[in-house]
Motif scaffolding. Structure first.
Motif, PDB file in Angstrom:
ATOM      1  N   HIS A 254       0.840  -1.197   0.000  1.00 52.20           N
ATOM      2  CA  HIS A 254       0.000   0.000   0.000  1.00 52.20           C
ATOM      3  C   HIS A 254       0.873   1.243   0.000  1.00 52.20           C
ATOM      4  O   HIS A 254       2.052   1.190   0.353  1.00 52.20           O
ATOM      5  N   GLN A 255       0.256   2.337  -0.396  1.00 53.67           N
ATOM      6  CA  GLN A 255       0.887   3.654  -0.319  1.00 53.67           C
ATOM      7  C   GLN A 255      -0.154   4.656   0.137  1.00 53.67           C
ATOM      8  O   GLN A 255      -1.284   4.647  -0.373  1.00 53.67           O
ATOM      9  N   MET A 256       0.201   5.485   1.099  1.00 56.94           N
ATOM     10  CA  MET A 256      -0.702   6.527   1.563  1.00 56.94           C
ATOM     11  C   MET A 256      -0.090   7.889   1.272  1.00 56.94           C
ATOM     12  O   MET A 256       1.066   8.142   1.622  1.00 56.94           O
ATOM     13  N   VAL A 257      -0.862   8.747   0.615  1.00 61.82           N
ATOM     14  CA  VAL A 257      -0.437  10.106   0.301  1.00 61.82           C
ATOM     15  C   VAL A 257      -1.417  11.058   0.965  1.00 61.82           C
ATOM     16  O   VAL A 257      -2.628  10.985   0.716  1.00 61.82           O
ATOM     17  N   VAL A 258      -0.908  11.946   1.817  1.00 58.18           N
ATOM     18  CA  VAL A 258      -1.746  12.907   2.535  1.00 58.18           C
ATOM     19  C   VAL A 258      -1.532  14.293   1.938  1.00 58.18           C
ATOM     20  O   VAL A 258      -0.392  14.756   1.831  1.00 58.18           O
ATOM     21  N   TYR A 259      -2.618  14.950   1.560  1.00 53.90           N
ATOM     22  CA  TYR A 259      -2.552  16.305   1.004  1.00 53.90           C
ATOM     23  C   TYR A 259      -2.935  17.287   2.107  1.00 53.90           C
ATOM     24  O   TYR A 259      -4.114  17.497   2.404  1.00 53.90           O
ATOM     25  N   GLU A 260      -1.911  17.852   2.725  1.00 54.59           N
ATOM     26  CA  GLU A 260      -2.114  18.722   3.882  1.00 54.59           C
ATOM     27  C   GLU A 260      -3.013  19.907   3.526  1.00 54.59           C
ATOM     28  O   GLU A 260      -2.807  20.571   2.509  1.00 54.59           O
ATOM     29  N   GLY A 261      -4.008  20.133   4.358  1.00 57.78           N
ATOM     30  CA  GLY A 261      -4.908  21.271   4.171  1.00 57.78           C
ATOM     31  C   GLY A 261      -6.011  21.052   3.162  1.00 57.78           C
ATOM     32  O   GLY A 261      -6.940  21.857   3.071  1.00 57.78           O
ATOM     33  N   ALA A 262      -5.933  19.971   2.405  1.00 59.62           N
ATOM     34  CA  ALA A 262      -6.967  19.705   1.391  1.00 59.62           C
ATOM     35  C   ALA A 262      -8.227  19.185   2.071  1.00 59.62           C
ATOM     36  O   ALA A 262      -8.154  18.317   2.935  1.00 59.62           O
ATOM     37  N   PRO A 263      -9.405  19.669   1.669  1.00 55.22           N
ATOM     38  CA  PRO A 263     -10.646  19.229   2.290  1.00 55.22           C
ATOM     39  C   PRO A 263     -11.187  17.964   1.635  1.00 55.22           C
ATOM     40  O   PRO A 263     -10.730  17.544   0.566  1.00 55.22           O
ATOM     41  N   HIS A 264     -12.159  17.362   2.285  1.00 56.55           N
ATOM     42  CA  HIS A 264     -12.936  16.292   1.675  1.00 56.55           C
ATOM     43  C   HIS A 264     -13.438  16.776   0.308  1.00 56.55           C
ATOM     44  O   HIS A 264     -13.860  17.913   0.165  1.00 56.55           O
ATOM     45  N   SER A 265     -13.334  15.945  -0.700  1.00 55.81           N
ATOM     46  CA  SER A 265     -13.783  16.278  -2.065  1.00 55.81           C
ATOM     47  C   SER A 265     -12.867  17.256  -2.785  1.00 55.81           C
ATOM     48  O   SER A 265     -13.297  17.935  -3.718  1.00 55.81           O
ATOM     49  N   PHE A 266     -11.593  17.311  -2.416  1.00 55.71           N
ATOM     50  CA  PHE A 266     -10.682  18.263  -3.070  1.00 55.71           C
ATOM     51  C   PHE A 266     -10.448  17.941  -4.533  1.00 55.71           C
ATOM     52  O   PHE A 266     -10.074  18.823  -5.321  1.00 55.71           O
ATOM     53  N   PHE A 267     -10.664  16.693  -4.958  1.00 59.41           N
ATOM     54  CA  PHE A 267     -10.389  16.285  -6.335  1.00 59.41           C
ATOM     55  C   PHE A 267     -11.515  16.782  -7.232  1.00 59.41           C
ATOM     56  O   PHE A 267     -12.434  16.068  -7.605  1.00 59.41           O
ATOM     57  N   ASP A 268     -11.420  18.061  -7.587  1.00 63.04           N
ATOM     58  CA  ASP A 268     -12.506  18.757  -8.287  1.00 63.04           C
ATOM     59  C   ASP A 268     -11.880  19.981  -8.942  1.00 63.04           C
ATOM     60  O   ASP A 268     -11.269  20.807  -8.272  1.00 63.04           O
ATOM     61  N   ARG A 269     -12.015  20.090 -10.255  1.00 64.60           N
ATOM     62  CA  ARG A 269     -11.306  21.173 -10.925  1.00 64.60           C
ATOM     63  C   ARG A 269     -11.907  22.553 -10.673  1.00 64.60           C
ATOM     64  O   ARG A 269     -11.334  23.554 -11.099  1.00 64.60           O
ATOM     65  N   THR A 270     -13.035  22.642  -9.950  1.00 62.66           N
ATOM     66  CA  THR A 270     -13.539  23.954  -9.542  1.00 62.66           C
ATOM     67  C   THR A 270     -12.814  24.461  -8.300  1.00 62.66           C
ATOM     68  O   THR A 270     -12.997  25.611  -7.912  1.00 62.66           O
TER      69      THR A 270
END
Length: 245
Positions: A206-222
């Motif tokens: 496994h690999q875990m990548v944490v995006y500091e400060g990113a909120p739930h649902s950050f994967f959104d081009r808006t």
């Protein structure tokens, strides 16, 4: 819910085209007929992706995401969870999803994923060699669970998944996990760190990548302020596909 009707997935770093896309229906081994959306790559790489949506089930965000994968050379199919309880017709943002989410069962979702995997491996789905899953929120945990689903997956990817929904199948996991974690998610970071250690102790790839400060649902081009996290998420996904295909 994760994504409204206004949300759109970020574009992948690879520019290509989808040769075919559209609504389809699939049938699970238990007879469940459910909605799905497929997109075929114009220049296929031999990889395929089953997309597991958030609690709303199949809606526009995930249809767009299937097209984005096809543009990156990955044949894709996004599935719906509610064929057994809410029918197999389209739904908009007003859909009262919660009662139907509560009626889902992991084994039934596993059966629906199996149907999607079989479709990708068929000539209709691209005869793909390596199948992956990716999921978001409710679907993030469900995607990780598919590592233990007996599908012969090459990898299981999840955004915003909840570890408590996955722990019971860790001993049966076979496919490597990619965990893309929002640093400001609703789930405490301690839960993800604990899950990461549990997977390590169990000897699970496994690999875990944490995006500091990113909120739930950050994967959104808006969400322009989280563009770097979106771009890196795509890099992580495509790197796993390349490595495991």
């Amino acid at each position: 819910m994760c994504y409204s009707d206004d949300a759109r997935p970020p574009l992948p770093p690879i520019g290509g085209a989808a040769s075919d896309q559209g609504d389809i229906h699939l049938t699970a081994a238990d007879g469940n007929r459910f909605m799905a959306y497929c997109a075929r790559a114009a220049e296929p790489t031999g990889a395929g992706m089953v997309i597991l949506p958030d609690v709303r089930g199949l809606h526009a965000f995930y249809k767009d995401l299937a097209q984005r994968f096809a543009e990156a050379g990955v044949d894709a199919v996004a599935i719906d969870y509610f064929g057994r309880t809410a029918g197999d017709g389209p739904r908009d943002e007003s859909f009262e999803f919660r009662p139907y989410v509560d009626k889902t069962a992991p084994g039934e979702i596993n059966a629906d994923v199996a149907a999607a995997v079989a479709w990708l491996r068929s000539s209709d789905g691209g005869s793909v060699r390596a199948v992956f899953t990716v999921g978001f929120c409710f679907g993030g945990a469900q995607s990780w669970r598919q590592s233990a689903g007996g599908h012969g997956l090459a990898g299981a990817i999840g955004f915003y998944g909840v570890p408590a929904r996955v722990r019971d199948v860790v001993p049966q996991m076979e496919a490597p996990l990619l965990m893309l974690i929002a640093g400001a998610d609703f789930t405490p970071q301690e839960e993800f760190q604990k899950f990461d250690q549990e997977l390590t102790d169990a000897g699970k790839a496994h690999q875990m990548v944490v995006y500091e400060g990113a909120p739930h649902s950050f994967f959104d081009r808006t969400f322009d302020e989280h563009k770097e996290a979106c771009q890196d998420s795509w890099r992580q996904i495509l790197a796993l596909i390349k490595e495991e295909s």
